[in-house]
Design an enzyme around this catalytic site. Sequence first.
Site, PDB file in Angstrom:
ATOM      1  N   HIS A   1      -4.119  43.483  -0.178  1.00 21.94           N
ATOM      2  CA  HIS A   1      -2.803  43.218   0.421  1.00 21.94           C
ATOM      3  C   HIS A   1      -2.602  44.232   1.543  1.00 21.94           C
ATOM      4  O   HIS A   1      -2.013  45.287   1.329  1.00 21.94           O
ATOM      5  CB  HIS A   1      -1.712  43.357  -0.653  1.00 21.94           C
ATOM      6  CG  HIS A   1      -0.364  42.910  -0.182  1.00 21.94           C
ATOM      7  ND1 HIS A   1       0.807  43.519  -0.580  1.00 21.94           N
ATOM      8  CD2 HIS A   1      -0.001  41.910   0.643  1.00 21.94           C
ATOM      9  CE1 HIS A   1       1.831  42.906  -0.015  1.00 21.94           C
ATOM     10  NE2 HIS A   1       1.376  41.929   0.729  1.00 21.94           N
TER      11      HIS A   1
ATOM     12  N   SER B   1       6.077  45.227   0.402  1.00 23.26           N
ATOM     13  CA  SER B   1       6.966  44.521   1.318  1.00 23.26           C
ATOM     14  C   SER B   1       7.891  45.494   2.057  1.00 23.26           C
ATOM     15  O   SER B   1       8.462  46.403   1.451  1.00 23.26           O
ATOM     16  CB  SER B   1       7.787  43.515   0.525  1.00 23.26           C
ATOM     17  OG  SER B   1       8.508  42.713   1.413  1.00 23.26           O
TER      18      SER B   1
ATOM     19  N   LYS C   1       1.491  33.142  -0.754  1.00 24.49           N
ATOM     20  CA  LYS C   1       1.066  34.134  -1.723  1.00 24.49           C
ATOM     21  C   LYS C   1       0.335  33.464  -2.892  1.00 24.49           C
ATOM     22  O   LYS C   1      -0.437  34.116  -3.588  1.00 24.49           O
ATOM     23  CB  LYS C   1       2.263  34.968  -2.204  1.00 24.49           C
ATOM     24  CG  LYS C   1       2.705  36.048  -1.167  1.00 24.49           C
ATOM     25  CD  LYS C   1       1.596  37.050  -0.877  1.00 24.49           C
ATOM     26  CE  LYS C   1       1.942  38.384  -0.245  1.00 24.49           C
ATOM     27  NZ  LYS C   1       2.718  38.527   0.938  1.00 24.49           N
TER      28      LYS C   1
ATOM     29  N   LYS D   1       3.440  46.700   7.395  1.00 26.71           N
ATOM     30  CA  LYS D   1       2.116  46.098   7.637  1.00 26.71           C
ATOM     31  C   LYS D   1       2.139  45.220   8.890  1.00 26.71           C
ATOM     32  O   LYS D   1       1.306  45.365   9.781  1.00 26.71           O
ATOM     33  CB  LYS D   1       1.673  45.236   6.436  1.00 26.71           C
ATOM     34  CG  LYS D   1       1.358  46.003   5.174  1.00 26.71           C
ATOM     35  CD  LYS D   1       0.826  45.073   4.084  1.00 26.71           C
ATOM     36  CE  LYS D   1       1.797  43.986   3.664  1.00 26.71           C
ATOM     37  NZ  LYS D   1       3.065  44.466   3.096  1.00 26.71           N
ATOM     38  N   THR D   2       3.082  44.295   8.923  1.00 25.13           N
ATOM     39  CA  THR D   2       3.112  43.340  10.037  1.00 25.13           C
ATOM     40  C   THR D   2       3.518  44.046  11.328  1.00 25.13           C
ATOM     41  O   THR D   2       2.868  43.891  12.368  1.00 25.13           O
ATOM     42  CB  THR D   2       4.082  42.189   9.712  1.00 25.13           C
ATOM     43  OG1 THR D   2       3.620  41.530   8.531  1.00 25.13           O
ATOM     44  CG2 THR D   2       4.135  41.177  10.846  1.00 25.13           C
TER      45      THR D   2
ATOM     46  N   ARG E   1      10.424  35.273  -3.028  1.00 25.17           N
ATOM     47  CA  ARG E   1       9.545  34.818  -4.105  1.00 25.17           C
ATOM     48  C   ARG E   1      10.213  34.947  -5.465  1.00 25.17           C
ATOM     49  O   ARG E   1      11.170  35.672  -5.638  1.00 25.17           O
ATOM     50  CB  ARG E   1       8.235  35.620  -4.103  1.00 25.17           C
ATOM     51  CG  ARG E   1       7.271  35.247  -2.977  1.00 25.17           C
ATOM     52  CD  ARG E   1       5.992  36.062  -3.040  1.00 25.17           C
ATOM     53  NE  ARG E   1       6.250  37.473  -2.922  1.00 25.17           N
ATOM     54  CZ  ARG E   1       6.291  38.319  -3.950  1.00 25.17           C
ATOM     55  NH1 ARG E   1       6.020  37.897  -5.183  1.00 25.17           N
ATOM     56  NH2 ARG E   1       6.567  39.595  -3.753  1.00 25.17           N
TER      57      ARG E   1
ATOM     58  N   ASP F   1      -1.532  40.622   6.733  1.00 25.04           N
ATOM     59  CA  ASP F   1      -1.115  40.674   5.323  1.00 25.04           C
ATOM     60  C   ASP F   1      -2.213  40.570   4.253  1.00 25.04           C
ATOM     61  O   ASP F   1      -2.076  41.179   3.210  1.00 25.04           O
ATOM     62  CB  ASP F   1      -0.089  39.566   5.078  1.00 25.04           C
ATOM     63  CG  ASP F   1       0.746  39.805   3.827  1.00 25.04           C
ATOM     64  OD1 ASP F   1       1.328  40.895   3.703  1.00 25.04           O
ATOM     65  OD2 ASP F   1       0.816  38.904   2.967  1.00 25.04           O
TER      66      ASP F   1
ATOM     67  N   ARG G   1      12.617  35.264   8.040  1.00 28.08           N
ATOM     68  CA  ARG G   1      11.190  35.366   8.368  1.00 28.08           C
ATOM     69  C   ARG G   1      10.802  34.454   9.520  1.00 28.08           C
ATOM     70  O   ARG G   1      11.400  33.396   9.727  1.00 28.08           O
ATOM     71  CB  ARG G   1      10.348  34.929   7.152  1.00 28.08           C
ATOM     72  CG  ARG G   1      10.424  35.852   5.962  1.00 28.08           C
ATOM     73  CD  ARG G   1       9.378  36.937   6.060  1.00 28.08           C
ATOM     74  NE  ARG G   1       9.481  37.847   4.921  1.00 28.08           N
ATOM     75  CZ  ARG G   1       8.546  38.753   4.639  1.00 28.08           C
ATOM     76  NH1 ARG G   1       7.456  38.858   5.368  1.00 28.08           N
ATOM     77  NH2 ARG G   1       8.719  39.577   3.613  1.00 28.08           N
TER      78      ARG G   1
HETATM   79  P1  ATP Z   1       5.791  41.985   3.812  1.00 28.67           P
HETATM   80  O1  ATP Z   1       4.688  42.280   2.839  1.00 28.67           O
HETATM   81  O2  ATP Z   1       7.042  41.588   3.128  1.00 28.67           O
HETATM   82  O3  ATP Z   1       5.367  41.043   4.896  1.00 28.67           O
HETATM   83  P2  ATP Z   1       5.468  44.223   5.710  1.00 28.67           P
HETATM   84  O4  ATP Z   1       4.761  45.409   5.137  1.00 28.67           O
HETATM   85  O5  ATP Z   1       4.698  43.361   6.622  1.00 28.67           O
HETATM   86  O6  ATP Z   1       6.198  43.404   4.531  1.00 28.67           O
HETATM   87  P3  ATP Z   1       7.208  44.540   7.955  1.00 28.67           P
HETATM   88  O7  ATP Z   1       7.487  43.086   8.130  1.00 28.67           O
HETATM   89  O8  ATP Z   1       6.293  45.156   8.947  1.00 28.67           O
HETATM   90  O9  ATP Z   1       6.724  44.827   6.475  1.00 28.67           O
HETATM   91  O10 ATP Z   1       8.599  45.277   7.900  1.00 28.67           O
HETATM   92  C1  ATP Z   1       8.878  46.588   8.284  1.00 28.67           C
HETATM   93  C2  ATP Z   1      10.326  46.609   8.719  1.00 28.67           C
HETATM   94  O11 ATP Z   1      10.792  47.945   8.865  1.00 28.67           O
HETATM   95  C3  ATP Z   1      10.509  45.920  10.055  1.00 28.67           C
HETATM   96  O12 ATP Z   1      11.732  45.231  10.039  1.00 28.67           O
HETATM   97  C4  ATP Z   1      10.531  47.116  11.019  1.00 28.67           C
HETATM   98  O13 ATP Z   1      11.265  46.841  12.183  1.00 28.67           O
HETATM   99  C5  ATP Z   1      11.242  48.173  10.193  1.00 28.67           C
HETATM  100  N1  ATP Z   1      10.928  49.582  10.539  1.00 28.67           N
HETATM  101  C6  ATP Z   1      11.817  50.521  10.849  1.00 28.67           C
HETATM  102  N2  ATP Z   1      11.238  51.713  11.062  1.00 28.67           N
HETATM  103  C7  ATP Z   1       9.920  51.556  10.859  1.00 28.67           C
HETATM  104  C8  ATP Z   1       8.781  52.433  10.927  1.00 28.67           C
HETATM  105  N3  ATP Z   1       8.896  53.711  11.247  1.00 28.67           N
HETATM  106  N4  ATP Z   1       7.562  51.914  10.663  1.00 28.67           N
HETATM  107  C9  ATP Z   1       7.422  50.609  10.327  1.00 28.67           C
HETATM  108  N5  ATP Z   1       8.465  49.735  10.251  1.00 28.67           N
HETATM  109  C10 ATP Z   1       9.709  50.194  10.515  1.00 28.67           C
HETATM  110 MN    MN Z   2       4.225  41.337   6.510  1.00 23.18          MN
END
Ligand code: ATP
Ligand code: MN
Length: 530
Positions: free
Chosen positions: A219, A238, A200, A242-243, A57, A257, A321
């Site tokens: 969020h 980010s 977004k 979350k995902t 972004r 999200d 992504r």
């Molecule tokens: P965005 O808002 O950008 O979508 P997000 O909060 O959804 O971000 P995720 O896509 O879930 O974030 O990314 C977390 C990343 O960290 C993943 O690549 C995941 O494999 C890695 N990771 C490593 N260790 C952990 C952990 N203990 N808990 C969560 N994620 C982990």
């Molecule tokens: Mn996410």
Amino acid sequence: MNKTNEFNLKEHGLTVSEVHHNLPPSSLYEHAIRFEKDASIAENGALVAYSGAKTGRSPKDKRVVEHPESKNDIWWGSVNIPCDERTFQINRQRALDYLNTREQLYCFDGFAGWDPKYRIKVRVICSRPYHALFMHTMLIRPTHEELANFGRPDVVIINAGAFPANRLTTGMGSTTSIDLSLEGRELIILGTEYAGEMKKGVFTVANYFAPKRGLLSMHCSATADKNTGVSSLLFGLSGTGKTTLSADPKRHLIGDDEHVWSDDGIFNIEGGCYAKAINLTPENEPDIFQALRFGAVLENVVLDEDRMVDYSNVSITQNTRGAYPIEFIQNAKIPCLAGHPTDVIFLTCDAFGVLPPVASLSPAHAMYHFISGYTAKVAGTEMGVTEPQATFSPCFGGPFLVWHPSKYAELLAEKMRKHKARVWLVNTGWGGGGYGVGKRISLKNTRAIIDAIHDGSLAKSKTQKDPVFGFDVVTECPNVPSEILRPRESWADKSAYDTTARKLAGLFSKNFETYTKGASEEVKAAAPRA
Ligand code: ATP
Ligand code: MN
């Protein structure tokens, strides 16, 4: 609904006669292969597309039209940069002029918000089939009947991202511009083809209208108990998980999200998920891995010679992504609605290794951490730079807020109080030392912590007050080795821990300075002691 000649976009100032309206994914695949210069189909069946120069972004290029009607509602500043109506019209016209040079356009009409009472009708107009498929995936797909009765959209996204904005236009500093008019109900995109900008953009619109109706937009990801239907929220910036953590076979997935908390419970805003693809493996993230198949979009990934996706290849960007419709996750609950949350979890990826894997937060600590919105980034790839960078983003979603953070914070406090939600801080980042010394907590351990929150066992666990942060550190958790739960104990060098903890506390305090004026005495008292 893909007969091109019946449908046109004249009401939006677009005269192109060939407009493809709500094409199914298979058609969009064909268009992408024929008309995109570098799209391909990966061996797993996903459509692979490239967003060009921008692979993330562009928050510094997001503007909101300053209009008498909404002027006093908006949190003006670096998140919502004011833009006058004339600049908006110049950018808008430029986007339309560009789109009118295209031989064909794509239009997708869909919904944002699974609760029919509150859903927003969104129209996306774009020139790239990849963008149309992306929004087909990310919005809620209408039935034939809903599409036939769609009527006037509430919001229109005009994506001319392949064409630059004019840098010389008043108030513009770059060739990228994402301009939102709340009164005109339009989002204009120039100079960036990163698809996440549209997703977004919709969230930003929701973040304006939800509080106006007394709803809280958030969020966060959300899951629900398969038996009781009660939900749990995972807030986080980010990369905090979350995902990843919401793809949990033991629970129903509500969304990964963007959600809204209403008087009836929670609902997802979106119809799809947008997962980070970096180092994705079927072992660590089986649900997401299998969702990246026909109908999904893979963005900025690299294929090997057998056209298999090489998820470890980050030569284009670290921010690779995958977008997929939510029903590609087997345990997704359709429609994506659930009961009031019993647990609210704040995820942080603390690269300093100071925060505990899990702490229980009092209402005041919850507000303090919600307003702070802390996570840390591991510094870039410059040689020798290992010092983590603290990031503070109010409500764990600063870039998407439209009202002042206190508006969302008050709504959250009120809803949590009313529904007696427990609040947790979960560190998915480092332990045993900061980045470079310790290591990131394993997904297995974080998942065990989340499980213990959900089954109620953590609420009964032993805790210990953190001397710097003041919250209750959970010191026992089923299926998690106790030695990692107290961060100071997990560091070999205790004095290094103390120094780093004080340093982080100082960063919290400095960041909170702008919010002290509006904060209650209880919330101010929840600040860490440096
Ligand atoms: P965005 O808002 O950008 O979508 P997000 O909060 O959804 O971000 P995720 O896509 O879930 O974030 O990314 C977390 C990343 O960290 C993943 O690549 C995941 O494999 C890695 N990771 C490593 N260790 C952990 C952990 N203990 N808990 C969560 N994620 C982990
Ligand atoms: Mn996410």
